[in-house]
Motif scaffolding. Structure first.
Motif, PDB file in Angstrom:
ATOM      1  N   HIS A  32       0.870  -1.176   0.000  1.00 16.93           N
ATOM      2  CA  HIS A  32       0.000   0.000   0.000  1.00 16.93           C
ATOM      3  C   HIS A  32       0.906   1.225   0.000  1.00 16.93           C
ATOM      4  O   HIS A  32       1.730   1.392   0.890  1.00 16.93           O
ATOM      5  N   LEU A  33       0.778   2.067  -1.016  1.00 20.11           N
ATOM      6  CA  LEU A  33       1.631   3.247  -1.139  1.00 20.11           C
ATOM      7  C   LEU A  33       1.523   4.129   0.091  1.00 20.11           C
ATOM      8  O   LEU A  33       2.521   4.605   0.621  1.00 20.11           O
ATOM      9  N   THR A  34       0.300   4.349   0.560  1.00 16.87           N
ATOM     10  CA  THR A  34       0.070   4.956   1.871  1.00 16.87           C
ATOM     11  C   THR A  34      -0.454   3.828   2.747  1.00 16.87           C
ATOM     12  O   THR A  34      -1.515   3.271   2.467  1.00 16.87           O
ATOM     13  N   THR A  36      -2.198   1.317   5.247  1.00 17.16           N
ATOM     14  CA  THR A  36      -3.541   1.355   5.836  1.00 17.16           C
ATOM     15  C   THR A  36      -3.473   1.827   7.289  1.00 17.16           C
ATOM     16  O   THR A  36      -4.391   2.475   7.768  1.00 17.16           O
ATOM     17  N   GLY A  40      -4.412   4.964   4.601  1.00 11.69           N
ATOM     18  CA  GLY A  40      -4.486   4.630   3.180  1.00 11.69           C
ATOM     19  C   GLY A  40      -5.589   3.633   2.882  1.00 11.69           C
ATOM     20  O   GLY A  40      -5.979   2.833   3.733  1.00 11.69           O
ATOM     21  N   ASP A  45      -5.930   2.548  -6.409  1.00 10.90           N
ATOM     22  CA  ASP A  45      -4.669   3.184  -6.766  1.00 10.90           C
ATOM     23  C   ASP A  45      -3.646   3.180  -5.641  1.00 10.90           C
ATOM     24  O   ASP A  45      -2.490   3.522  -5.864  1.00 10.90           O
ATOM     25  N   ASN A  46      -4.035   2.816  -4.447  1.00  5.99           N
ATOM     26  CA  ASN A  46      -3.121   2.791  -3.315  1.00  5.99           C
ATOM     27  C   ASN A  46      -2.348   1.475  -3.215  1.00  5.99           C
ATOM     28  O   ASN A  46      -1.420   1.365  -2.428  1.00  5.99           O
ATOM     29  N   THR A  62       5.367   5.821   4.018  1.00  8.64           N
ATOM     30  CA  THR A  62       4.618   6.209   2.823  1.00  8.64           C
ATOM     31  C   THR A  62       5.545   6.062   1.616  1.00  8.64           C
ATOM     32  O   THR A  62       6.761   5.878   1.775  1.00  8.64           O
TER      33      THR A  62
END
Length: 73
Positions: A32-34, A36, A40, A45-46, A62
């Motif tokens: 997860h790019l950001t 959870t 996020g 898109d994450n 992040t």
């Protein structure tokens, strides 16, 4: 794994070719790019496919923090 069909079979972070199973450094995982844990989303898109090694190394950073960490070395 849906991400394996949607994205090239390469790690989003380091570009290594991903394997489908196991906990070897180049095994496929979802990142997860950001995170959870930091608000996020759990999908969309994450989320990207990446190798087990990069996912573990990134932890709860992040995308921006991880990029800075990698290039700082």
């Amino acid at each position: 794994m849906l991400f394996m069909r949607r994205e090239p079979r390469r790690c989003y972070w380091c570009g290594v070719r991903l394997r489908r199973r196991g906990q070897q450094p180049n095994s496929a995982s979802i990142d997860h790019l950001t995170p959870t844990s930091r608000g996020g989303a759990k999908k969309g898109d994450n989320a990207v496919s990446c190798c087990f090694a990069c996912n573990n190394r990134k932890g709860d950073m992040t995308a921006e923090e991880y990029t800075a960490y990698v290039y700082q070395k």
